[in-house]
Design a protein around this motif. Structure first.
Motif, PDB file in Angstrom:
ATOM      1  N   ARG A   1     -21.791  88.041 -70.497  1.00 25.93           N
ATOM      2  CA  ARG A   1     -23.408  87.781 -70.308  1.00 25.93           C
ATOM      3  C   ARG A   1     -23.744  87.057 -69.409  1.00 25.93           C
ATOM      4  NH1 ARG A   1     -28.199  86.487 -70.291  1.00 25.93           N
ATOM      5  NH2 ARG A   1     -28.953  85.384 -72.197  1.00 25.93           N
ATOM      6  N   ASP A   2     -22.783  85.918 -68.322  1.00 26.87           N
ATOM      7  CA  ASP A   2     -23.835  85.560 -67.131  1.00 26.87           C
ATOM      8  C   ASP A   2     -23.891  86.124 -65.694  1.00 26.87           C
ATOM      9  OD1 ASP A   2     -23.381  83.336 -68.806  1.00 26.87           O
ATOM     10  OD2 ASP A   2     -21.425  82.207 -67.945  1.00 26.87           O
ATOM     11  N   ALA A   3     -23.246  87.459 -66.595  1.00 28.90           N
ATOM     12  CA  ALA A   3     -23.248  87.832 -64.334  1.00 28.90           C
ATOM     13  C   ALA A   3     -23.688  89.049 -64.686  1.00 28.90           C
ATOM     14  CB  ALA A   3     -21.042  88.299 -64.336  1.00 28.90           C
ATOM     15  N   LEU A   4     -24.120  89.933 -65.797  1.00 32.19           N
ATOM     16  CA  LEU A   4     -24.750  91.646 -65.628  1.00 32.19           C
ATOM     17  C   LEU A   4     -25.952  91.524 -66.031  1.00 32.19           C
ATOM     18  CD1 LEU A   4     -21.709  92.914 -68.076  1.00 32.19           C
ATOM     19  CD2 LEU A   4     -21.747  92.747 -65.140  1.00 32.19           C
ATOM     20  N   PRO A   5     -26.289  92.221 -64.840  1.00 27.13           N
ATOM     21  CA  PRO A   5     -27.926  92.748 -65.363  1.00 27.13           C
ATOM     22  C   PRO A   5     -27.944  93.615 -67.219  1.00 27.13           C
ATOM     23  CG  PRO A   5     -27.206  95.032 -64.164  1.00 27.13           C
ATOM     24  CD  PRO A   5     -25.723  93.927 -64.496  1.00 27.13           C
ATOM     25  N   ARG A   6     -29.365  93.288 -67.371  1.00 26.80           N
ATOM     26  CA  ARG A   6     -29.462  93.900 -69.048  1.00 26.80           C
ATOM     27  C   ARG A   6     -28.704  94.768 -69.252  1.00 26.80           C
ATOM     28  NH1 ARG A   6     -34.794  92.719 -66.813  1.00 26.80           N
ATOM     29  NH2 ARG A   6     -36.290  94.285 -67.446  1.00 26.80           N
ATOM     30  N   GLU A   7     -29.089  96.275 -68.104  1.00 23.71           N
ATOM     31  CA  GLU A   7     -28.738  97.644 -69.044  1.00 23.71           C
ATOM     32  C   GLU A   7     -27.649  97.803 -69.054  1.00 23.71           C
ATOM     33  OE1 GLU A   7     -29.758  97.022 -64.325  1.00 23.71           O
ATOM     34  OE2 GLU A   7     -30.763  96.058 -65.940  1.00 23.71           O
ATOM     35  N   LYS A   8     -26.544  97.147 -68.483  1.00 29.87           N
ATOM     36  CA  LYS A   8     -25.352  97.129 -68.913  1.00 29.87           C
ATOM     37  C   LYS A   8     -24.682  96.272 -69.759  1.00 29.87           C
ATOM     38  CE  LYS A   8     -24.475  98.834 -63.648  1.00 29.87           C
ATOM     39  NZ  LYS A   8     -23.621  98.946 -62.690  1.00 29.87           N
ATOM     40  N   LEU A   9     -25.149  95.298 -70.027  1.00 27.25           N
ATOM     41  CA  LEU A   9     -24.954  94.409 -71.082  1.00 27.25           C
ATOM     42  C   LEU A   9     -24.761  94.854 -72.404  1.00 27.25           C
ATOM     43  CD1 LEU A   9     -23.484  90.825 -70.576  1.00 27.25           C
ATOM     44  CD2 LEU A   9     -26.425  91.118 -72.041  1.00 27.25           C
ATOM     45  N   GLY A  10     -25.111  95.692 -73.186  1.00 27.88           N
ATOM     46  CA  GLY A  10     -25.189  95.595 -74.411  1.00 27.88           C
ATOM     47  C   GLY A  10     -23.396  96.644 -74.834  1.00 27.88           C
ATOM     48  N   SER A  11     -22.947  97.882 -73.638  1.00 26.24           N
ATOM     49  CA  SER A  11     -21.408  98.341 -73.552  1.00 26.24           C
ATOM     50  C   SER A  11     -20.394  98.208 -72.976  1.00 26.24           C
ATOM     51  CB  SER A  11     -22.351  99.825 -73.255  1.00 26.24           C
ATOM     52  OG  SER A  11     -22.480  99.346 -71.670  1.00 26.24           O
ATOM     53  N   ALA A  12     -21.414  97.492 -72.447  1.00 25.81           N
ATOM     54  CA  ALA A  12     -20.267  96.096 -71.464  1.00 25.81           C
ATOM     55  C   ALA A  12     -19.982  95.524 -72.891  1.00 25.81           C
ATOM     56  CB  ALA A  12     -20.873  94.896 -70.446  1.00 25.81           C
ATOM     57  N   MET A  13     -20.480  93.990 -73.693  1.00 23.24           N
ATOM     58  CA  MET A  13     -20.049  93.795 -74.656  1.00 23.24           C
ATOM     59  C   MET A  13     -19.195  94.410 -75.930  1.00 23.24           C
ATOM     60  SD  MET A  13     -22.544  90.853 -75.048  1.00 23.24           S
ATOM     61  CE  MET A  13     -23.497  91.314 -75.270  1.00 23.24           C
TER      62      MET A  13
END
Length: 524
Positions: free
Chosen positions: A139-151
């Motif tokens: 949540r703190d490090a990733l750009p928003r376009e990558k955050l959903g699938s990463a989480m």
């Protein structure tokens, strides 16, 4: 890009939400690997459950403490490590969790004594706090376009690790000394530490305040008093004085703990935040998903390994049974990118409901698909897809409803809710299978009726979870969302709220507006 205030060693700074030190190329796989490694600890000894009394030279009742200690330690560590991560650094606490797990693995690998083994297994379970810490780091490090699938991948790692551990642990147990399982887990933990040091930067985001020691002790005591009779109730008797007394003590301790948490300035768990509609119903739905997840893990391996002479058993070896169940975890992993696309278009609330509907279809189909090994694989795949979508939706719903400085603690509590669900599932399904079993040569053999009742219970839990999901507030339309985020950026200053919260509600709202995969519904 939106900004939020962060506290570093050099003092307060401003940083864009979702703009970490790097592009996240290494962060996502490394943190997901850490989650898988930690999840492996939960199912590492499942293939050996029947053999543990002989291996440890103890009674079956005492041997169950080897599994129970891991569960209890994980439940206690999850919210505590999440809060410590918010205060002192999520990467630092992640490394601490993994180091404790490695120490526990080495202790367990060097002994066949029951008490020492229980201590080692408890230290292994302590690492469960790595799951919410990893979600917070993303949540703190990733750009928003990558955050959903990463989480989504990080959240699903619990099922991925558990699913992969079953066949691998069975293979090792059949062909090597069982202590090799612990040496292997120590090696995985060490590798995870090295990868984290190399690829994962520390988050500069900090919550203000101090660590609530009394709150941690009170929550730990309440959780142990609550989960202990759940996991041991079938051995002690559900109506026994010990079981009922522990439940009563848990209710008193947790009530007093809640009163205390409402009065301190920097609580371990902000109960006012937890009581908000988006957080409350997400956590309740998480319990139901946990029940559904563990039910299939209990039923399918037993069905596969029962001898064909029973008339319904499939007569497979321990390794083959593990391989048939493994698609449950693998499918959960592959649903992470699917979740990212679905959530970006429809929102995590809708994705959660889709996942629960798929789980219900899987359990419904499972009532008639239990007569061949390939049918169990189909059940595992369908359920894995549904559970993967549901698990992937939970952190986005939580993060979309709390302040950025509370990410670790809030996701820690949500992970705890899932653990409570799996504990309840283990107790209820275990009781059903025991009460419907047939006695064959003095051995209790589960029946097909028991398996089907277990599936019906899991389907019922999913139905309740779907009701909780329907009670979640709807996400606003994307256009209205962007407009509100722009208004916040232009008109809201950065202001501190108090000694334990470092952001204005408008800033948290603005942060969530930056991520279209998050549920940004207004507070009730």
């Amino acid at each position: 890009m939106p900004e939020t205030q962060t506290t570093t060693d050099q003092g307060p700074t401003r940083r864009p939400i979702g703009a970490g030190a790097g592009t996240g190329a290494g962060i996502v796989p490394v943190l997901a690997f850490a989650g898988i490694v930690v999840a492996v600890m939960q199912t590492l000894l499942v293939p050996l459950i029947k053999d543990l009394p002989e291996l440890l030279n103890t009674s079956p009742g005492n041997a169950t403490w080897v599994m129970t200690s891991t569960l209890l330690a994980g439940a206690v560590a999850t919210p505590i490590m999440g809060r410590l991560g918010d205060l002192y650094g999520k990467r630092r606490m992640l490394l601490t969790s993994l180091a404790v797990m490695v120490a526990g693995s080495l202790i367990a690998a060097s002994t066949s004594e029951l008490l020492v083994m229980i201590i080692g297994r408890a230290l292994q379970g302590f690492a469960m706090g790595a799951i919410p810490l990893g979600i917070g780091l993303m949540r703190d490090a990733l750009p928003r376009e990558k955050l959903g699938s990463a989480m989504a991948l990080m959240s699903s790692s619990i099922g991925v690790g558990g699913g992969l551990a079953l066949p691998l642990a069975a293979l090792v147990a059949q062909n090597a000394d069982w202590h090799a399982l612990f040496f292997g887990s120590a090696a995985l933990g060490t590798l995870s530490i090295l990868l984290t040091l190399a690829f994962v930067p520390e988050s500069p985001l900090r919550a203000k305040g101090t660590f609530d020691v009394l709150g941690a002790l009170g929550l730990s005591a309440g959780l142990v008093l609550f989960l202990l009779p759940i996991t041991k109730g079938s051995d002690w008797g559900w109506s026994s004085g010990t079981t009922l007394g522990l439940f009563a003590a848990a209710a008193v301790v947790l009530f007093l703990w809640g009163v205390m948490e409402l009065r301190v300035q920097a609580p371990l768990v902000d109960l006012r935040t937890t009581a908000r509609r988006p957080v409350l119903f997400t956590n309740l739905a998480s319990i139901m998903v946990g029940v559904a997840f563990y039910a299939v893990s209990l039923v399918l391996p037993q069905l596969l390994q029962l001898p064909t002479t029973t008339g319904y058993g499939l007569g497979q070896s321990m390794v083959v049974a593990g391989l048939c169940v493994a698609p449950l975890g693998l499918t959960m992993m592959f649903t992470a990118p699917v979740y990212g696309r679905l959530s970006a278009k429809y929102g995590p609330r809708t994705t959660l409901m889709i996942g629960m509907l798929i789980i219900a279809v899987g359990y419904g189909a499972g009532l008639g698909l239990m007569s061949a090994a390939w049918q169990t694989v189909v059940i595992a795949v369908v359920l894995g897809a549904g559970i993967g979508l549901a698990y992937s939706s939970l952190p986005a719903l939580i993060i979309g409803a709390v302040d950025p400085s509370e990410t670790g603690a809030a996701n820690g509590l949500n992970t705890l809710m899932r653990s409570i669900g799996t504990s309840v599932s283990s107790a209820v399904i275990g009781m059903v299978l025991a009460n419907t079993a047939n006695q064959v040569n003095g051995v209790a053999v589960p029946t097909m009726h028991g398996f089907r009742v277990s599936f019906l219970i899991a389907a019922g839990a999913v139905a309740v979870g779907l009701l909780f999901a329907l009670l979640l507030p709807r996400a606003p339309r994307e256009g209205r969302l962007k407009s509100r985020g722009s208004a916040v950026a232009e008109h809201q200053p950065l202001r501190g709220k108090g000694p334990h919260e470092s952001h204005e509600p408008a800033v948290a709202e603005h942060a969530r507006a930056a991520d279209p995969t998050m549920d940004t519904a207004a507070r009730p």
